[in-house]
Scaffold this active site. Structure first.
Site, mmCIF file in Angstrom:
data_model
loop_
_atom_site.group_PDB
_atom_site.id
_atom_site.type_symbol
_atom_site.label_atom_id
_atom_site.label_comp_id
_atom_site.label_asym_id
_atom_site.label_seq_id
_atom_site.Cartn_x
_atom_site.Cartn_y
_atom_site.Cartn_z
ATOM 1 N N SER A 27 7.121 -3.067 0.725
ATOM 2 C CA SER A 27 7.071 -2.442 2.043
ATOM 3 C C SER A 27 5.757 -1.686 2.200
ATOM 4 O O SER A 27 4.788 -1.959 1.480
ATOM 5 C CB SER A 27 8.275 -1.517 2.243
ATOM 6 N N ASN A 28 5.682 -0.746 3.148
ATOM 7 C CA ASN A 28 4.461 0.032 3.364
ATOM 8 C C ASN A 28 4.827 1.429 3.853
ATOM 9 O O ASN A 28 6.004 1.750 4.024
ATOM 10 C CB ASN A 28 3.540 -0.698 4.349
ATOM 11 N N ARG A 29 3.812 2.255 4.132
ATOM 12 C CA ARG A 29 4.048 3.676 4.387
ATOM 13 C C ARG A 29 4.299 4.030 5.849
ATOM 14 O O ARG A 29 4.266 5.194 6.216
ATOM 15 C CB ARG A 29 2.830 4.486 3.930
#
Ligand code: C5P
Length: 216
Positions: A27-29
Protein backbone atom coordinates in the site's frame (compact mmCIF):
# COMPACT_ATOMS: atom_id res chain seq x y z
CA UNK A 1 -31.41 24.40 -4.76
CA UNK A 2 -27.65 24.88 -4.67
CA UNK A 3 -25.06 25.23 -7.40
CA UNK A 4 -24.38 21.50 -8.02
CA UNK A 5 -27.91 20.19 -7.48
CA UNK A 6 -28.68 17.42 -9.98
CA UNK A 7 -24.98 16.79 -10.74
CA UNK A 8 -23.47 13.39 -10.04
CA UNK A 9 -19.79 13.41 -9.13
CA UNK A 10 -17.56 10.39 -8.51
CA UNK A 11 -14.47 10.94 -6.33
CA UNK A 12 -11.79 8.34 -5.59
CA UNK A 13 -9.79 8.78 -2.39
CA UNK A 14 -7.31 7.16 -0.06
CA UNK A 15 -4.79 4.44 -0.86
CA UNK A 16 -5.54 1.05 -2.35
CA UNK A 17 -4.21 -2.07 -0.72
CA UNK A 18 -3.09 -5.06 -2.73
CA UNK A 19 -3.17 -8.37 -0.91
CA UNK A 20 -0.23 -10.74 -0.95
CA UNK A 21 -2.01 -13.19 1.34
CA UNK A 22 -4.72 -12.92 4.06
CA UNK A 23 -2.42 -10.94 6.39
CA UNK A 24 0.03 -8.98 4.19
CA UNK A 25 -0.44 -6.30 1.56
CA UNK A 26 1.24 -3.55 -0.49
CA UNK A 27 0.00 0.00 0.00
CA UNK A 28 1.10 3.64 0.42
CA UNK A 29 0.90 6.56 2.86
CA UNK A 30 -2.20 8.35 1.50
CA UNK A 31 -4.42 9.59 4.35
CA UNK A 32 -7.45 10.25 2.13
CA UNK A 33 -7.88 13.73 3.68
CA UNK A 34 -7.83 15.76 0.47
CA UNK A 35 -10.26 13.48 -1.37
CA UNK A 36 -12.67 13.39 1.58
CA UNK A 37 -12.62 17.19 1.87
CA UNK A 38 -13.32 17.51 -1.86
CA UNK A 39 -16.25 15.10 -1.57
CA UNK A 40 -17.57 17.12 1.37
CA UNK A 41 -17.23 20.47 -0.44
CA UNK A 42 -19.08 19.10 -3.50
CA UNK A 43 -21.90 17.64 -1.39
CA UNK A 44 -22.17 20.97 0.43
CA UNK A 45 -22.86 22.58 -2.96
CA UNK A 46 -25.66 20.10 -3.66
CA UNK A 47 -23.91 17.40 -5.75
CA UNK A 48 -24.78 13.72 -5.54
CA UNK A 49 -21.33 12.52 -4.50
CA UNK A 50 -20.11 8.92 -4.71
CA UNK A 51 -16.88 8.61 -2.74
CA UNK A 52 -15.04 5.46 -3.79
CA UNK A 53 -12.60 5.04 -0.96
CA UNK A 54 -9.68 2.82 -0.15
CA UNK A 55 -9.05 1.96 3.52
CA UNK A 56 -8.65 5.17 5.60
CA UNK A 57 -9.32 6.29 9.18
CA UNK A 58 -11.85 9.01 8.29
CA UNK A 59 -15.61 9.26 8.85
CA UNK A 60 -17.85 9.50 5.78
CA UNK A 61 -18.56 13.21 5.11
CA UNK A 62 -22.11 14.48 5.59
CA UNK A 63 -24.47 13.82 2.65
CA UNK A 64 -21.89 11.76 0.74
CA UNK A 65 -22.42 8.14 -0.40
CA UNK A 66 -19.25 6.22 0.38
CA UNK A 67 -18.39 2.92 -1.28
CA UNK A 68 -15.47 1.20 0.40
CA UNK A 69 -12.98 -0.81 -1.63
CA UNK A 70 -9.55 -2.30 -1.06
CA UNK A 71 -7.74 -2.92 -4.34
CA UNK A 72 -7.24 -0.88 -7.51
CA UNK A 73 -9.23 -3.38 -9.54
CA UNK A 74 -12.15 -3.12 -7.10
CA UNK A 75 -11.91 0.68 -7.23
CA UNK A 76 -12.06 0.68 -11.04
CA UNK A 77 -15.03 -1.71 -11.10
CA UNK A 78 -17.00 0.47 -8.67
CA UNK A 79 -16.20 3.68 -10.57
CA UNK A 80 -17.33 2.07 -13.84
CA UNK A 81 -20.52 0.78 -12.21
CA UNK A 82 -21.28 4.31 -10.97
CA UNK A 83 -21.17 5.81 -14.49
CA UNK A 84 -22.69 7.84 -16.03
CA UNK A 85 -21.62 10.90 -14.03
CA UNK A 86 -21.09 14.58 -14.76
CA UNK A 87 -17.64 14.76 -13.18
CA UNK A 88 -14.95 12.25 -12.21
CA UNK A 89 -12.17 13.27 -9.82
CA UNK A 90 -9.33 10.82 -9.23
CA UNK A 91 -7.75 11.77 -5.92
CA UNK A 92 -6.87 8.26 -4.77
CA UNK A 93 -3.25 7.19 -4.44
CA UNK A 94 -3.78 3.99 -6.37
CA UNK A 95 -1.12 1.37 -5.76
CA UNK A 96 0.96 1.19 -8.92
CA UNK A 97 1.52 -2.55 -8.59
CA UNK A 98 -0.06 -5.60 -7.03
CA UNK A 99 1.47 -9.00 -6.27
CA UNK A 100 1.15 -11.21 -9.35
CA UNK A 101 -0.26 -13.89 -7.09
CA UNK A 102 -2.48 -13.56 -4.01
CA UNK A 103 -2.06 -16.59 -1.76
CA UNK A 104 -5.22 -18.02 -0.19
CA UNK A 105 -3.22 -19.01 2.91
CA UNK A 106 -0.44 -17.17 4.74
CA UNK A 107 2.59 -17.45 2.51
CA UNK A 108 5.92 -18.84 3.71
CA UNK A 109 8.52 -16.09 4.32
CA UNK A 110 11.30 -17.76 2.41
CA UNK A 111 9.08 -18.58 -0.59
CA UNK A 112 7.91 -14.96 -0.91
CA UNK A 113 11.43 -13.55 -0.62
CA UNK A 114 12.57 -15.48 -3.66
CA UNK A 115 9.43 -15.52 -5.81
CA UNK A 116 7.53 -12.23 -5.26
CA UNK A 117 6.52 -10.73 -8.59
CA UNK A 118 4.56 -7.56 -9.17
CA UNK A 119 2.21 -6.62 -12.00
CA UNK A 120 0.96 -3.14 -12.87
CA UNK A 121 -2.49 -2.11 -11.79
CA UNK A 122 -5.01 -0.58 -14.21
CA UNK A 123 -4.87 3.20 -14.47
CA UNK A 124 -8.34 4.25 -13.31
CA UNK A 125 -8.02 7.89 -14.36
CA UNK A 126 -6.81 7.03 -17.86
CA UNK A 127 -9.43 4.32 -18.27
CA UNK A 128 -12.29 6.68 -17.40
CA UNK A 129 -10.84 9.62 -19.37
CA UNK A 130 -10.59 7.56 -22.55
CA UNK A 131 -13.94 5.77 -22.41
CA UNK A 132 -15.80 5.73 -25.70
CA UNK A 133 -19.19 5.89 -23.96
CA UNK A 134 -20.18 7.57 -20.72
CA UNK A 135 -17.02 9.68 -20.40
CA UNK A 136 -17.88 12.29 -17.76
CA UNK A 137 -17.87 15.82 -19.20
CA UNK A 138 -15.15 16.88 -16.77
CA UNK A 139 -12.38 14.48 -15.72
CA UNK A 140 -9.88 15.69 -13.14
CA UNK A 141 -6.68 14.02 -11.97
CA UNK A 142 -4.08 14.76 -9.33
CA UNK A 143 -0.33 14.73 -9.74
CA UNK A 144 1.85 14.42 -6.65
CA UNK A 145 5.38 15.34 -7.65
CA UNK A 146 8.61 15.92 -5.75
CA UNK A 147 10.34 17.95 -8.51
CA UNK A 148 9.64 19.79 -11.81
CA UNK A 149 6.04 19.92 -10.61
CA UNK A 150 4.43 21.91 -13.43
CA UNK A 151 6.32 20.30 -16.29
CA UNK A 152 5.61 16.80 -15.04
CA UNK A 153 1.95 17.61 -14.35
CA UNK A 154 1.50 19.11 -17.82
CA UNK A 155 2.85 15.93 -19.39
CA UNK A 156 0.73 13.79 -17.08
CA UNK A 157 -2.45 15.63 -18.07
CA UNK A 158 -1.77 14.82 -21.71
CA UNK A 159 -0.79 11.23 -21.00
CA UNK A 160 -3.89 10.56 -18.91
CA UNK A 161 -6.24 12.40 -21.31
CA UNK A 162 -7.91 14.23 -18.43
CA UNK A 163 -9.25 17.79 -18.61
CA UNK A 164 -7.61 19.22 -15.50
CA UNK A 165 -4.69 18.13 -13.37
CA UNK A 166 -4.30 19.38 -9.82
CA UNK A 167 -0.56 19.25 -9.26
CA UNK A 168 1.02 19.32 -5.84
CA UNK A 169 4.55 19.33 -4.55
CA UNK A 170 4.90 16.46 -2.10
CA UNK A 171 8.59 17.02 -1.37
CA UNK A 172 7.70 18.48 2.07
CA UNK A 173 5.07 17.48 4.64
CA UNK A 174 1.95 17.41 2.44
CA UNK A 175 1.32 13.66 2.61
CA UNK A 176 -0.81 13.13 5.73
CA UNK A 177 -0.69 16.83 6.68
CA UNK A 178 -3.54 19.36 6.77
CA UNK A 179 -2.16 21.82 4.20
CA UNK A 180 -1.54 21.74 0.49
CA UNK A 181 -0.31 24.05 -2.28
CA UNK A 182 -1.33 23.24 -5.83
CA UNK A 183 -1.42 24.21 -9.49
CA UNK A 184 -4.57 23.79 -11.53
CA UNK A 185 -3.46 22.87 -15.05
CA UNK A 186 -5.78 22.62 -18.06
CA UNK A 187 -5.11 22.93 -21.78
CA UNK A 188 -5.33 26.72 -21.59
CA UNK A 189 -4.61 27.61 -17.97
CA UNK A 190 -2.05 27.24 -15.20
CA UNK A 191 -3.24 28.75 -11.93
CA UNK A 192 -1.47 28.53 -8.59
CA UNK A 193 -3.40 28.10 -5.35
CA UNK A 194 -0.84 28.98 -2.66
CA UNK A 195 -0.35 26.90 0.46
CA UNK A 196 -3.54 26.71 2.49
CA UNK A 197 -5.64 24.22 4.43
CA UNK A 198 -6.69 21.16 2.40
CA UNK A 199 -10.30 22.26 3.08
CA UNK A 200 -9.48 25.56 1.33
CA UNK A 201 -8.15 23.71 -1.74
CA UNK A 202 -11.33 21.60 -1.74
CA UNK A 203 -13.50 24.73 -1.66
CA UNK A 204 -11.53 26.38 -4.50
CA UNK A 205 -11.83 23.24 -6.62
CA UNK A 206 -15.55 22.85 -5.91
CA UNK A 207 -16.15 26.48 -6.93
CA UNK A 208 -14.17 25.98 -10.13
CA UNK A 209 -16.27 22.91 -10.94
CA UNK A 210 -19.46 24.92 -10.37
CA UNK A 211 -18.19 27.57 -12.81
CA UNK A 212 -17.07 24.99 -15.41
CA UNK A 213 -20.36 23.08 -15.36
CA UNK A 214 -22.35 26.28 -15.73
CA UNK A 215 -20.43 26.94 -18.98
CA UNK A 216 -21.00 23.43 -20.41
O1 C5P B 1 0.58 8.26 -12.59
P1 C5P B 1 0.27 8.88 -11.27
O2 C5P B 1 0.00 7.88 -10.17
O3 C5P B 1 1.21 9.94 -10.82
O4 C5P B 1 -1.11 9.65 -11.54
C1 C5P B 1 -1.83 10.28 -10.53
C2 C5P B 1 -3.27 10.43 -10.94
O5 C5P B 1 -3.76 9.26 -11.59
C3 C5P B 1 -4.19 10.63 -9.75
O6 C5P B 1 -5.30 11.37 -10.17
C4 C5P B 1 -4.58 9.19 -9.40
O7 C5P B 1 -5.78 9.14 -8.67
C5 C5P B 1 -4.71 8.58 -10.77
N1 C5P B 1 -4.38 7.16 -10.86
C6 C5P B 1 -5.39 6.23 -11.12
N2 C5P B 1 -5.07 4.90 -11.24
C7 C5P B 1 -3.79 4.49 -11.15
C8 C5P B 1 -2.75 5.42 -10.88
C9 C5P B 1 -3.09 6.73 -10.74
O8 C5P B 1 -6.56 6.62 -11.19
N3 C5P B 1 -3.50 3.19 -11.26
Amino acid sequence: MTSLTGKKIIVTAGPTIEALDPVRFLSNRSSGKQGYLIAEALAHRGADVRLVSGPVCLPCPFDVTRIEVESAREMLAVVEAELPADVFIAVAAVSDWRPAETHARKAEKSAVATTLQLVENPDILHTIATRKTDRPGLVIGFAAETHDVRERARAKRRRKDCDWIIANDVSGDVMGGDENAVWLISDHEETVWPRTQKAGIAALLADRIVAALSEM
